[in-house]
Design an enzyme around this catalytic site. Structure first.
Site, PDB file in Angstrom:
ATOM      1  NE  ARG A 114      -4.332  -1.630   1.484  1.00  0.00           N
ATOM      2  CZ  ARG A 114      -4.562  -2.575   2.385  1.00  0.00           C
ATOM      3  NH1 ARG A 114      -3.902  -2.579   3.514  1.00  0.00           N
ATOM      4  NH2 ARG A 114      -5.465  -3.495   2.155  1.00  0.00           N
ATOM      5  CE  LYS A 136      -2.158  12.409 -15.956  1.00  0.00           C
ATOM      6  NZ  LYS A 136      -2.289  12.618 -17.415  1.00  0.00           N
ATOM      7  CD  GLU A 178       5.805  15.507 -23.189  1.00  0.00           C
ATOM      8  OE1 GLU A 178       4.976  16.435 -23.214  1.00  0.00           O
ATOM      9  OE2 GLU A 178       5.470  14.304 -23.315  1.00  0.00           O
ATOM     10  CE  LYS A 216       3.350  17.003 -15.369  1.00  0.00           C
ATOM     11  NZ  LYS A 216       3.744  15.733 -15.891  1.00  0.00           N
ATOM     12  CD  GLU A 226      -5.519  14.073 -17.409  1.00  0.00           C
ATOM     13  OE1 GLU A 226      -4.301  14.047 -17.161  1.00  0.00           O
ATOM     14  OE2 GLU A 226      -6.048  13.424 -18.304  1.00  0.00           O
ATOM     15  NE  ARG A 230      -1.627  15.944 -14.443  1.00  0.00           N
ATOM     16  CZ  ARG A 230      -0.940  15.310 -13.517  1.00  0.00           C
ATOM     17  NH1 ARG A 230      -1.338  15.345 -12.269  1.00  0.00           N
ATOM     18  NH2 ARG A 230       0.146  14.643 -13.829  1.00  0.00           N
ATOM     19  CG  ASN A 234      -3.505  14.660 -21.771  1.00  0.00           C
ATOM     20  OD1 ASN A 234      -2.486  14.038 -21.511  1.00  0.00           O
ATOM     21  ND2 ASN A 234      -4.532  14.737 -20.938  1.00  0.00           N
ATOM     22  CG  HIS A 237       0.399  13.650 -24.932  1.00  0.00           C
ATOM     23  ND1 HIS A 237       0.964  14.858 -25.235  1.00  0.00           N
ATOM     24  CD2 HIS A 237       1.303  13.011 -24.132  1.00  0.00           C
ATOM     25  CE1 HIS A 237       2.145  14.951 -24.635  1.00  0.00           C
ATOM     26  NE2 HIS A 237       2.378  13.844 -23.959  1.00  0.00           N
ATOM     27  CG  HIS A 241      -0.288   8.634 -25.507  1.00  0.00           C
ATOM     28  ND1 HIS A 241      -0.978   9.021 -24.390  1.00  0.00           N
ATOM     29  CD2 HIS A 241       1.026   8.722 -25.176  1.00  0.00           C
ATOM     30  CE1 HIS A 241      -0.112   9.344 -23.434  1.00  0.00           C
ATOM     31  NE2 HIS A 241       1.102   9.181 -23.891  1.00  0.00           N
ATOM     32  CG  HIS A 256       6.424  10.063 -24.774  1.00  0.00           C
ATOM     33  ND1 HIS A 256       5.175   9.482 -24.744  1.00  0.00           N
ATOM     34  CD2 HIS A 256       6.273  11.302 -24.239  1.00  0.00           C
ATOM     35  CE1 HIS A 256       4.306  10.332 -24.207  1.00  0.00           C
ATOM     36  NE2 HIS A 256       4.949  11.448 -23.896  1.00  0.00           N
TER      37      HIS A 256
HETATM   38  N1  LIG Z   1       3.954  10.514 -15.749  1.00  0.00           N
HETATM   39  C1  LIG Z   1       3.862  11.505 -16.591  1.00  0.00           C
HETATM   40  O1  LIG Z   1       3.280  12.558 -16.299  1.00  0.00           O
HETATM   41  C2  LIG Z   1       4.515  11.384 -17.941  1.00  0.00           C
HETATM   42  C3  LIG Z   1       4.660  12.501 -18.776  1.00  0.00           C
HETATM   43  C4  LIG Z   1       5.325  12.343 -19.997  1.00  0.00           C
HETATM   44  C5  LIG Z   1       5.825  11.101 -20.371  1.00  0.00           C
HETATM   45  N2  LIG Z   1       5.647  10.030 -19.543  1.00  0.00           N
HETATM   46  C6  LIG Z   1       6.193   8.705 -19.891  1.00  0.00           C
HETATM   47  O2  LIG Z   1       7.608   8.792 -19.937  1.00  0.00           O
HETATM   48  C7  LIG Z   1       8.089   7.752 -20.771  1.00  0.00           C
HETATM   49  C8  LIG Z   1       9.171   8.283 -21.671  1.00  0.00           C
HETATM   50  O3  LIG Z   1      10.238   8.740 -20.873  1.00  0.00           O
HETATM   51  P1  LIG Z   1      11.729   8.855 -21.446  1.00  0.00           P
HETATM   52  O4  LIG Z   1      11.660   9.540 -22.745  1.00  0.00           O
HETATM   53  O5  LIG Z   1      12.546   9.411 -20.363  1.00  0.00           O
HETATM   54  O6  LIG Z   1      12.060   7.339 -21.809  1.00  0.00           O
HETATM   55  P2  LIG Z   1      12.984   6.207 -21.146  1.00  0.00           P
HETATM   56  O7  LIG Z   1      12.813   6.141 -19.693  1.00  0.00           O
HETATM   57  O8  LIG Z   1      12.720   4.986 -21.942  1.00  0.00           O
HETATM   58  O9  LIG Z   1      14.469   6.725 -21.462  1.00  0.00           O
HETATM   59  C9  LIG Z   1      14.892   6.811 -22.788  1.00  0.00           C
HETATM   60  C10 LIG Z   1      16.198   6.031 -23.020  1.00  0.00           C
HETATM   61  O10 LIG Z   1      17.277   6.767 -22.438  1.00  0.00           O
HETATM   62  C11 LIG Z   1      18.057   5.903 -21.602  1.00  0.00           C
HETATM   63  N3  LIG Z   1      18.628   6.760 -20.568  1.00  0.00           N
HETATM   64  C12 LIG Z   1      17.990   7.327 -19.527  1.00  0.00           C
HETATM   65  N4  LIG Z   1      18.801   8.176 -18.897  1.00  0.00           N
HETATM   66  C13 LIG Z   1      19.997   8.131 -19.520  1.00  0.00           C
HETATM   67  C14 LIG Z   1      21.237   8.803 -19.330  1.00  0.00           C
HETATM   68  N5  LIG Z   1      21.387   9.758 -18.411  1.00  0.00           N
HETATM   69  N6  LIG Z   1      22.257   8.500 -20.160  1.00  0.00           N
HETATM   70  C15 LIG Z   1      22.101   7.576 -21.154  1.00  0.00           C
HETATM   71  N7  LIG Z   1      20.949   6.935 -21.394  1.00  0.00           N
HETATM   72  C16 LIG Z   1      19.902   7.203 -20.588  1.00  0.00           C
HETATM   73  C17 LIG Z   1      17.067   4.866 -21.125  1.00  0.00           C
HETATM   74  O11 LIG Z   1      17.730   3.694 -20.717  1.00  0.00           O
HETATM   75  C18 LIG Z   1      16.227   4.653 -22.377  1.00  0.00           C
HETATM   76  O12 LIG Z   1      16.874   3.773 -23.244  1.00  0.00           O
HETATM   77  C19 LIG Z   1       6.898   7.201 -21.522  1.00  0.00           C
HETATM   78  O13 LIG Z   1       6.560   5.947 -20.970  1.00  0.00           O
HETATM   79  C20 LIG Z   1       5.806   8.209 -21.251  1.00  0.00           C
HETATM   80  O14 LIG Z   1       4.523   7.630 -21.256  1.00  0.00           O
HETATM   81  C21 LIG Z   1       5.016  10.152 -18.346  1.00  0.00           C
END
Ligand SMILES: NC(=O)c1ccc[n+]([C@@H]2O[C@H](COP(=O)([O-])OP(=O)(O)OC[C@H]3O[C@@H](n4cnc5c(N)ncnc54)[C@H](O)[C@@H]3O)[C@@H](O)[C@H]2O)c1
Length: 353
Positions: A114, A136, A178, A216, A226, A230, A234, A237, A241, A256
């Site tokens: 939990r 989120k 973003e 943000k 949301e 909020r 999107n 998106h 998405h 992404h």
């Molecule tokens: N929660 C939210 O509000 C929110 C908002 C936007 C996106 N997201 C989510 O975020 C995700 C995308 O995030 P992302 O783009 O960070 O992707 P990711 O976490 O897959 O990272 C991208 C790549 O970079 C590599 N990496 C990370 N840090 C590194 C570093 N310092 N040096 C070298 N390589 C590194 C990772 O291993 C991966 O291969 C999606 O799943 C998306 O849905 C969530």
């Protein structure tokens, strides 16, 4: 150093090692679990070993990428927490990675027994400006992105651009989507500043992270769950998405940000038709995305399948597909709907560029 204070946690930007040490000292956790992927283990965790004693720390390393943001990996994380004797009172869970690690790790931490304390240490540009704040958390399920999840806040978020030095230019560009989305929905002045950027490799990201985070922050503080405003986040998106989900099933998945950038062009087209956004904004958005991302061949995206995915979007109410569109650059409208024909037309606009 800068601190952004949210309702129940802080985002600390800069002076990372000192602030992180102080946090550990103040809280004195008996056990620390760090979630990493292969890349953040190699590039980011190494630096931790140089800076602090890791005797009470256990790492949980997973394979990188969106494909692994799923139930199977979550199960592995929960098993590792059980095996490591994680308890709710004295354990800390650290997400060291990009949005995949942050979303899934936060989800696992906040559901394990939990909920155990967790912190976010974002290591990609995208996770620094976006996914690490706002609470989120979740995983992909049934090919639908983020369809299982919770809202829960970390104890703290620590942001340090030193982690960006090892990030590939492709991933930097992904995070940039973003940043300009935040400007497009709330800050026209920043959007016009961003329009002058020609080469992402020479940008000093410290200049852009805090303004982007503040946009943000403002939005998630007003509407944490949301219900209304909020949804503005999107923009791009709904279509983005769906494209990202379909690209995941191919040999060359899009990041992404790349998918969202395509979504922003299509949704700018919808904005022009449905919200009267000026032609000049549609042209600026289209030219800007093409300048930084190029044009993708989205042949793999069958319109009908895209629409089916869009119908599963969490923002929808009843049968209508929900969009956040622009009245003009810097001014967003939430809860817009578009007909299937018009959505297909917007995809045609992108394909025809
Ligand atoms: N929660 C939210 O509000 C929110 C908002 C936007 C996106 N997201 C989510 O975020 C995700 C995308 O995030 P992302 O783009 O960070 O992707 P990711 O976490 O897959 O990272 C991208 C790549 O970079 C590599 N990496 C990370 N840090 C590194 C570093 N310092 N040096 C070298 N390589 C590194 C990772 O291993 C991966 O291969 C999606 O799943 C998306 O849905 C969530």
């Amino acid at each position: 150093m800068e601190i952004l204070q949210l309702a129940d946690y802080q985002i600390v930007i800069g002076d990372f090692w000192k602030n992180f040490h102080d946090f550990l000292k103040e809280n004195n956790y008996a056990k620390i679990f760090i979630l990493l992927d292969d890349n953040t283990e190699e590039h980011c965790f190494l630096r931790f070993k140089e800076h602090f004693l890791i005797e009470k720390t256990r790492t949980i390393c997973i394979r990188p990428g969106e494909l692994h943001k799923n139930l199977q990996t979550s199960q592995y994380v929960w098993q590792s927490l059980f095996d490591g004797g994680c308890d709710r009172k004295s354990s800390l869970f650290i997400n060291l990675g990009g949005g995949v690690i942050g979303d899934m790790g936060g989800f696992c931490a906040s559901t394990f027994k939990r909920g155990i304390d967790f912190i976010q240490i974002p290591t990609t540009l995208l996770s620094m400006v976006d996914s690490s704040i706002g609470g989120k958390l979740g995983i992909d399920f049934y090919d639908v992105k983020n369809s299982i999840g919770v809202f829960a806040n970390p104890k703290k978020v620590f942001i340090s651009t030193e982690f960006l030095t090892t990030l590939s230019q492709r991933e930097v560009r992904s995070g940039f989507a973003e940043i300009f989305k935040h400007a497009l929905i709330q800050d026209a002045e920043q959007w016009y500043n961003l329009l002058t950027i020609n080469d992402l490799a020479s940008v000093n990201w410290d200049t852009y992270i805090v303004p982007s985070l503040k946009i943000k922050q403002r939005i998630v503080e007003i509407d944490p769950f949301e219900k209304g405003l909020r949804k503005a986040l999107n923009y791009g998106h709904t279509i983005g998405h769906a494209i990202e989900s379909m690209a995941l099933a191919t040999k060359n998945p899009l990041t992404h940000g790349e998918a969202i950038a395509i979504g922003m062009i299509c949704e700018a087209y919808l904005s022009k038709i449905l919200r009267g956004m000026p032609d000049s904004d549609l042209k600026d958005i289209t030219d800007f995305v093409l300048k930084h991302y190029g044009k993708y061949d989205i042949q793999f995206c069958d319109n009908q399948q895209l629409i089916t995915l869009m119908k599963q979007d969490k923002k929808n109410e009843s049968d209508a597909i929900n969009f956040s569109l622009l009245n003009k650059a810097g001014d967003v409208a939430v809860n817009c709907t578009a007909s299937i024909d018009l959505i297909v037309e917007s995809l045609g606009y992108y394909r025809g560029l």
